[in-house]
Motif scaffolding. Structure first.
Motif, PDB file in Angstrom:
ATOM      1  N   ILE A  95     -29.143 -16.617  43.267  1.00  0.00           N
ATOM      2  CA  ILE A  95     -28.444 -17.548  44.147  1.00  0.00           C
ATOM      3  C   ILE A  95     -26.934 -17.957  43.777  1.00  0.00           C
ATOM      4  N   VAL A  96     -27.059 -18.350  42.566  1.00  0.00           N
ATOM      5  CA  VAL A  96     -25.900 -18.862  41.681  1.00  0.00           C
ATOM      6  C   VAL A  96     -24.785 -17.750  42.078  1.00  0.00           C
ATOM      7  N   HIS A  97     -25.368 -16.388  41.494  1.00  0.00           N
ATOM      8  CA  HIS A  97     -24.350 -15.210  41.463  1.00  0.00           C
ATOM      9  C   HIS A  97     -23.782 -14.989  42.817  1.00  0.00           C
ATOM     10  N   LEU A  98     -24.771 -14.906  43.928  1.00  0.00           N
ATOM     11  CA  LEU A  98     -24.297 -14.885  45.283  1.00  0.00           C
ATOM     12  C   LEU A  98     -23.496 -15.976  45.683  1.00  0.00           C
ATOM     13  N   ARG A  99     -23.346 -17.193  45.303  1.00  0.00           N
ATOM     14  CA  ARG A  99     -22.586 -18.042  45.800  1.00  0.00           C
ATOM     15  C   ARG A  99     -21.187 -17.787  45.096  1.00  0.00           C
ATOM     16  N   ARG A 100     -21.094 -17.305  43.752  1.00  0.00           N
ATOM     17  CA  ARG A 100     -19.738 -16.966  43.200  1.00  0.00           C
ATOM     18  C   ARG A 100     -19.192 -15.744  44.328  1.00  0.00           C
ATOM     19  N   LEU A 101     -19.998 -14.904  44.602  1.00  0.00           N
ATOM     20  CA  LEU A 101     -19.528 -13.664  45.173  1.00  0.00           C
ATOM     21  C   LEU A 101     -19.033 -14.264  46.398  1.00  0.00           C
ATOM     22  N   GLU A 102     -19.462 -15.078  47.108  1.00  0.00           N
ATOM     23  CA  GLU A 102     -19.186 -15.680  48.418  1.00  0.00           C
ATOM     24  C   GLU A 102     -17.843 -16.463  48.332  1.00  0.00           C
ATOM     25  N   GLN A 103     -17.721 -17.095  47.096  1.00  0.00           N
ATOM     26  CA  GLN A 103     -16.467 -17.851  46.887  1.00  0.00           C
ATOM     27  C   GLN A 103     -15.133 -16.968  47.072  1.00  0.00           C
ATOM     28  N   VAL A 104     -15.605 -15.904  45.996  1.00  0.00           N
ATOM     29  CA  VAL A 104     -14.343 -14.966  45.713  1.00  0.00           C
ATOM     30  C   VAL A 104     -14.050 -14.145  47.065  1.00  0.00           C
ATOM     31  N   LEU A 105     -15.122 -13.603  47.845  1.00  0.00           N
ATOM     32  CA  LEU A 105     -14.968 -12.877  49.153  1.00  0.00           C
ATOM     33  C   LEU A 105     -14.261 -13.695  50.107  1.00  0.00           C
ATOM     34  N   THR A 106     -14.529 -15.131  50.262  1.00  0.00           N
ATOM     35  CA  THR A 106     -13.769 -15.989  51.013  1.00  0.00           C
ATOM     36  C   THR A 106     -12.277 -16.107  50.897  1.00  0.00           C
ATOM     37  N   GLU A 107     -12.137 -16.362  49.450  1.00  0.00           N
ATOM     38  CA  GLU A 107     -10.442 -16.436  49.099  1.00  0.00           C
ATOM     39  C   GLU A 107      -9.803 -15.255  49.369  1.00  0.00           C
ATOM     40  N   LEU A 108     -10.567 -14.011  49.124  1.00  0.00           N
ATOM     41  CA  LEU A 108      -9.978 -12.750  49.388  1.00  0.00           C
ATOM     42  C   LEU A 108      -9.546 -12.546  50.783  1.00  0.00           C
ATOM     43  N   ALA A 109     -10.758 -12.733  51.413  1.00  0.00           N
ATOM     44  CA  ALA A 109     -10.391 -12.757  52.994  1.00  0.00           C
ATOM     45  C   ALA A 109      -9.512 -13.609  53.532  1.00  0.00           C
ATOM     46  N   ALA A 110      -9.214 -14.634  52.984  1.00  0.00           N
ATOM     47  CA  ALA A 110      -8.305 -15.661  53.588  1.00  0.00           C
ATOM     48  C   ALA A 110      -6.862 -15.110  53.254  1.00  0.00           C
ATOM     49  N   GLY A 111      -6.582 -14.284  52.017  1.00  0.00           N
ATOM     50  CA  GLY A 111      -5.419 -13.847  51.860  1.00  0.00           C
ATOM     51  C   GLY A 111      -5.154 -12.880  52.770  1.00  0.00           C
ATOM     52  N   CYS A 112      -5.901 -12.522  53.655  1.00  0.00           N
ATOM     53  CA  CYS A 112      -5.281 -11.418  54.806  1.00  0.00           C
ATOM     54  C   CYS A 112      -4.728 -12.290  55.947  1.00  0.00           C
ATOM     55  N   ASP A 113      -4.713 -13.495  56.060  1.00  0.00           N
ATOM     56  CA  ASP A 113      -4.307 -14.332  57.203  1.00  0.00           C
ATOM     57  C   ASP A 113      -2.970 -14.120  57.446  1.00  0.00           C
ATOM     58  N   GLY A 114      -2.702 -13.365  58.471  1.00  0.00           N
ATOM     59  CA  GLY A 114      -0.964 -13.878  58.593  1.00  0.00           C
ATOM     60  C   GLY A 114      -0.139 -12.757  58.141  1.00  0.00           C
ATOM     61  N   GLN A 115      -0.601 -11.905  57.485  1.00  0.00           N
ATOM     62  CA  GLN A 115       0.347 -10.915  56.676  1.00  0.00           C
ATOM     63  C   GLN A 115       0.761 -10.039  57.684  1.00  0.00           C
ATOM     64  N   ALA A 117       2.846  -7.216  56.330  1.00  0.00           N
ATOM     65  CA  ALA A 117       2.937  -5.877  55.791  1.00  0.00           C
ATOM     66  C   ALA A 117       2.024  -5.940  54.544  1.00  0.00           C
ATOM     67  N   GLY A 118       1.111  -4.735  54.219  1.00  0.00           N
ATOM     68  CA  GLY A 118       0.311  -4.851  53.176  1.00  0.00           C
ATOM     69  C   GLY A 118      -1.144  -5.480  53.342  1.00  0.00           C
ATOM     70  N   CYS A 119      -1.944  -5.410  52.452  1.00  0.00           N
ATOM     71  CA  CYS A 119      -3.186  -6.357  52.510  1.00  0.00           C
ATOM     72  C   CYS A 119      -3.573  -7.026  51.017  1.00  0.00           C
ATOM     73  N   ALA A 120      -3.654  -8.177  51.079  1.00  0.00           N
ATOM     74  CA  ALA A 120      -3.885  -8.741  49.902  1.00  0.00           C
ATOM     75  C   ALA A 120      -5.072  -8.487  49.603  1.00  0.00           C
ATOM     76  N   LEU A 121      -6.329  -8.180  50.339  1.00  0.00           N
ATOM     77  CA  LEU A 121      -7.548  -8.089  49.964  1.00  0.00           C
ATOM     78  C   LEU A 121      -7.712  -6.764  49.523  1.00  0.00           C
ATOM     79  N   LEU A 122      -7.109  -5.827  50.234  1.00  0.00           N
ATOM     80  CA  LEU A 122      -6.981  -4.353  49.384  1.00  0.00           C
ATOM     81  C   LEU A 122      -6.276  -4.333  48.135  1.00  0.00           C
ATOM     82  N   ASP A 123      -5.258  -4.990  47.950  1.00  0.00           N
ATOM     83  CA  ASP A 123      -4.482  -5.011  46.888  1.00  0.00           C
ATOM     84  C   ASP A 123      -5.412  -5.714  45.759  1.00  0.00           C
ATOM     85  N   ALA A 124      -5.961  -6.583  45.819  1.00  0.00           N
ATOM     86  CA  ALA A 124      -6.933  -7.165  44.979  1.00  0.00           C
ATOM     87  C   ALA A 124      -8.024  -6.317  44.578  1.00  0.00           C
ATOM     88  N   LEU A 125      -8.594  -5.647  45.559  1.00  0.00           N
ATOM     89  CA  LEU A 125      -9.521  -4.709  45.436  1.00  0.00           C
ATOM     90  C   LEU A 125      -9.153  -3.651  44.452  1.00  0.00           C
TER      91      LEU A 125
END
Length: 132
Positions: A95-115, A117-125
């Protein structure tokens, strides 16, 4: 005595899974009829149902094997509690590990808002491991 199909239906465990459990030694080798078919007693079906409940709770085969051993003979509640507590500790770690994953993925997905050109999520991956 029950045939494998009836044992599967009564216990909620699939036929191939029953065969797997027998190969892995989780259940004792079953007596066979003259035609070579497995014969399940009511106790064997009840054991399969117990295994099914343990699997539904996420117990691994080693823990299930330990719990089955505790059901044979004099029950040892302290030992059963110990197996359950170890499993619960692993679940809490997950559960602790999954919560960390949730936080990272939430931040990555939020980086895609309003871009535009390019994709911050794909760049990070695509970046170096551990940079996401």
């Amino acid at each position: 005595m029950y045939a494998i199909g009836e044992a599967a239906r009564l216990s909620g465990v699939g036929i191939e899974t029953i065969r797997y459990y027998e190969r892995e030694g989780l259940i004792a080798p079953l007596p066979r009829s003259a035609s070579g078919r497995r014969a399940f007693s009511a106790d064997a079906v009840a054991e399969l149902a117990l295994i099914r409940r343990c699997r539904d709770l996420g117990f691994g085969l080693a823990d299930i094997r330990a719990l089955l051993g505790l059901t044979r003979g004099q029950p040892d509640c302290d030992a059963a509690r110990s197996v359950a507590q170890r499993h619960l500790d692993r679940i809490r770690d997950q559960i602790v590990h999954l919560r960390r994953l949730e936080q990272v993925l939430t931040e990555l997905a939020a980086g895609c808002d309003g871009q535009e050109a390019g994709c911050a999520l794909l760049d990070a991956l695509q970046g170096p491991a551990g940079s996401a």
